[in-house]
Design an enzyme around this catalytic site. Structure first.
Site, PDB file in Angstrom:
ATOM      1  N   GLU A 148       0.816  -1.217   0.000  1.00 49.05           N
ATOM      2  CA  GLU A 148       0.000   0.000   0.000  1.00 49.05           C
ATOM      3  C   GLU A 148       0.848   1.264   0.000  1.00 49.05           C
ATOM      4  O   GLU A 148       0.528   2.225  -0.712  1.00 49.05           O
ATOM      5  CB  GLU A 148      -0.914   0.000   1.235  1.00 49.05           C
ATOM      6  CG  GLU A 148      -1.812   1.213   1.341  1.00 49.05           C
ATOM      7  CD  GLU A 148      -2.905   1.235   0.293  1.00 49.05           C
ATOM      8  OE1 GLU A 148      -3.367   2.339  -0.029  1.00 49.05           O
ATOM      9  OE2 GLU A 148      -3.270   0.157  -0.211  1.00 49.05           O
ATOM     10  N   ASP A 149       1.920   1.276   0.788  1.00 50.70           N
ATOM     11  CA  ASP A 149       2.635   2.535   1.034  1.00 50.70           C
ATOM     12  C   ASP A 149       4.030   2.619   0.427  1.00 50.70           C
ATOM     13  O   ASP A 149       4.724   3.616   0.630  1.00 50.70           O
ATOM     14  CB  ASP A 149       2.754   2.772   2.550  1.00 50.70           C
ATOM     15  CG  ASP A 149       1.388   2.995   3.191  1.00 50.70           C
ATOM     16  OD1 ASP A 149       0.503   3.517   2.499  1.00 50.70           O
ATOM     17  OD2 ASP A 149       1.220   2.634   4.364  1.00 50.70           O
TER      18      ASP A 149
END
Length: 736
Positions: free
Chosen positions: A76-77
């Site tokens: 996700e990051d």
């Protein structure tokens, strides 16, 4: 920040066979992937996944879960991909990380539908592997522990969602320790003053009762040891949020609470649990109605314990919880304590479902997703079950049914089977006839009376409290309404074929369903019944050569029967004053937006006139009622948007037709007043249908007059002229 060797050591303490190489690779990979990223607190971002992993090591979870926790934010990051995680750590860990990535946006959002849809995604992902939920809850717990670094608006939003969804969900999974901490942290941020007050009172109470608590602990431990029972006795105190919730629920003051302090007795076997109860009940007086045996009948979250309340030393009431060490592990960690998640073994869903009541509940809840509920309904139903304690009832054959506290025989019937609930017409509780809305209590035996061809009343939805019952009732109600539409549609279609002198059969209609863009005969008939499809189109679909001849509308004068410029012929049903009953006339309402052969009528209280913004309300089996948009009667349909039709006037310029309106006049009570009012209305070429006169006082009368006018401009002119008369005090229009 936890170092690499510390993470490995934490896992090896409970799992000497841990995959040290996989843990080391995950640590190094995540550290490089997150790089220089920072959290709101200023700490390196990598410290967050490490703390999440540490929380899970306290639950003694398997290597794959710990590795997934370390990696849970990488896709996700960072620039990491699912394929890369799959290649480096294997498909099992990659699936867990990917499942958590899809849930990354499960934060409380402004739109309820978005929150509800994300909640569905959460439970669907959890259905694949419960470890997704365990990592998600640990992630939320660490975020709550560092919530003070967030902006105030986000703090409130996250804390609210934690109390709303995550803490109750942790409780339903049996993870009471995590639930208590989540609730306390959220409570502190949402209601800091209430939290500080209760925490202060609890501190004062601890200091005041410290010696008494120590005395009870020692006396109880000595008594058990004298009877040869090896036990660990410890005092316990309610958490601030639990105290506040009980004060709110029971509307009582802090001083009125009698169970803030309690005691937990941990023994080595189930037999010893019951021996402890024998000793305690022999030595001290029991408080009636306070004995609960959750060992013989465990809660749905797998919780097992015996609860009792006694009047102990110093006449102090003391609540005791008696359980084994294994039960204590389940009470604290819930589904995370299950042996299938230990020693590196991966959970098998079917085996877990057979052994874990918490997982059984979760799978039943997820099963509702396939039953057609909207995301909002699903979230609402799930919250209802998350927030309730339980009662345990029995069928006449002895089957145990667990329900939320406050459940009714209707909830019980749907818990047994959806068909039982749909056909329920009565109930016996402990052999005595009782209303279906009665509240059930622990130990009740419930027998449901059934009837064939029964449809649950829509009002049941406001009586029941379980999600399953509400979902089934709403679905059955929708099906019943659909059946009504289909029945009405069948009558309309049959008459249309008769008018066309064509033969109708379901087989013929079935062959042309693609032409009508419908999947079944019932879909076609329901569409006609709802006014979504014109019956002539159905005839044309079956007989393409058919052409319907329609005469153009005539131009009737006042009082004549005729068609007033209809797009589709729609008959008007109205009350004729003085004649009693409803009569059908040839008059029609000039409305666009209505298709089909449904009867159309004006609203009974005040009607509508051209110039009004209007809506149509569809009533199955009766037709369409036209209301002006300002009518207060429309509030009755606020929760039924499917019945609202977008309609508008279809009036040709220069046409002078008459439409019903209702006005209320407050006038002076003197000779000639009624004549003055009637003269104004007559001079402006309007017609009076009915007058009702009510005395307000000796000097004033209230007149409610039904009149016929051409349009809104005509009505406003009449009202303006009436207001100008000295005998008239007030004039206003009535709609409903």
């Amino acid at each position: 920040m936890m170092r690499q060797y510390e993470l490995v050591d934490r896992v090896r303490r409970y799992n000497p066979q841990a995959d040290e190489a996989s843990l080391n690779r995950a640590y190094v990979y995540a550290m490089k992937a997150h790089g220089a990223q920072k959290r709101a607190s200023g700490d390196p971002y990598f410290s967050h996944p490490l703390e999440v992993a540490a929380i899970l090591t306290d639950m003694k979870l398997d290597d794959a879960t710990i590795v997934a926790a370390v990696l849970h934010d990488t896709i996700e990051d960072t620039d990491s991909t699912r394929e890369e995680i799959d290649r480096l750590f294997g498909p099992d860990i990659a699936r867990l990380v990917d499942g958590l990535t899809k849930l990354k946006k499960l934060d409380l959002v402004s739109k309820r539908a978005a929150q509800a849809e994300n909640f569905r995604k959460l439970l669907l992902a959890v259905a694949e592997d419960v470890r997704v939920l365990l990592v998600k809850l640990a992630d939320r717990l660490h975020n709550m522990r560092t919530l003070q670094y967030m902006a105030p608006e986000k703090r409130a939003r996250v804390a609210e969602e934690t109390l709303d969804i995550y803490a109750p969900l942790a409780g339903r999974m049996g993870m009471q320790g995590m639930r208590d901490e989540l609730e306390s942290l959220a409570f502190r941020h949402l209601m800091p003053d209430a939290y500080a007050m209760i925490e202060s009172r609890l501190d004062d109470l601890r200091q005041k009762n410290g010696k008494i608590i120590a005395k009870i602990e020692k006396e109880l431990a000595d008594e058990l040891a004298a009877r040869g029972i090896e036990a660990q006795v410890e005092g316990r105190q309610k958490h601030p949020y639990s105290v506040w919730r009980k004060m709110e629920r029971k509307s009582i003051a802090f001083e009125q609470l009698s169970d803030i302090f309690g005691f937990r007795v941990i023994v080595s076997s189930v037999e010893d649990c019951y021996r402890v109860i024998g000793v305690v009940h022999t030595k001290w007086a029991v408080v009636p109605g306070r004995f609960k045996d959750y060992i013989s009948t465990p809660k749905q979250n797998d919780y097992q314990s015996i609860h009792t309340t006694v009047v102990g030393p110093g006449r102090q009431r003391a609540e005791l919880q008696v359980r084994t060490a294994a039960m204590q592990d389940v009470a604290r960690n819930g589904i995370a304590a299950h042996t299938l998640y230990k020693d590196g073994r991966v959970a098998n869903r079917e085996t877990l479902a057979n052994e874990s009541r918490a997982y059984q509940w979760l799978r039943r809840t997820i099963g509702l997703l396939a039953e057609g509920d909207t995301p909002e309904e699903f979230l609402e139903h799930t919250k209802l079950e998350l927030f309730h304690d339980q009662v345990f009832c029995f069928t006449p054959k002895g089957r145990l049914i667990a329900l939320p506290r406050g459940a009714t025989p209707i909830d019980f019937a749907y818990a047994v089977h959806t068909d039982v609930g749909n056909s329920a017409v009565g109930a016996k509780i402990n052999g005595i006839h009782a209303p279906l809305q009665s509240q059930l209590h622990n130990g009740d035996e419930v027998e449901i009376a059934r009837a064939e061809n029964q449809t649950p009343p829509a009002v049941w939805e406001s009586i029941v409290i379980t999600g399953k019952a509400r979902s089934a009732i709403r679905r059955a109600t929708r099906d019943a309404v659909r059946a009504q539409y289909a029945g009405l549609g069948r009558q309309i279609v049959t008459r249309a074929f008769e008018r066309a002198a064509k033969a109708y059969s379901d087989d013929k209609l079935k062959k042309v369903l693609p032409r009508l863009a419908r999947g079944s005969i019932e879909d076609v008939l329901a569409a006609v019944g709802r006014g979504e499809m014109f019956s002539g189109d159905v005839v044309k679909a079956v007989y393409p050569e058919f052409t319907e001849e329609r005469k153009p509308p005539s131009s009737p004068s006042r009082g004549e029967a005729g068609w007033f410029g209809l797009q589709k012929a729609a008959s008007l049903v109205f009350k004729i004053p003085g004649e009693g009953g409803e009569q059908q006339t040839g008059h029609s309402i000039p409305i666009r937006g209505i298709q089909g052969d449904l009867p159309v009528r004006f609203a009974p209280n005040g009607g509508a006139v051209p110039g009004d913004r209007i809506v149509g309300i569809l009533t199955p089996g009766e037709g369409i009622t036209i209301y002006p948009i300002q009518s207060p009667d429309l509030t009755a349909f606020d929760e039924q948007p499917e019945r609202w039709l977008d309609v508008r006037w279809d009036i040709e310029d220069g046409r002078h037709e008459f439409f019903p309106a209702r006005i209320m006049i407050t006038a002076i009570n003197e000779p000639g007043t009624l004549g003055t009012i009637a003269t104004v209305i007559g001079d402006l070429a309007a017609n009076i249908d009915n007058i009702v006169m009510n005395p307000l006082s000796a000097d004033f009368r209230e007149l409610i007059i039904d009149i016929e006018v051409n349009d809104l401009k005509h009505l406003n002119a009449i009202m303006s002229q009436l207001r100008a008369r000295p005998v008239v005090n007030k004039v206003e229009r009535i709609n409903g």
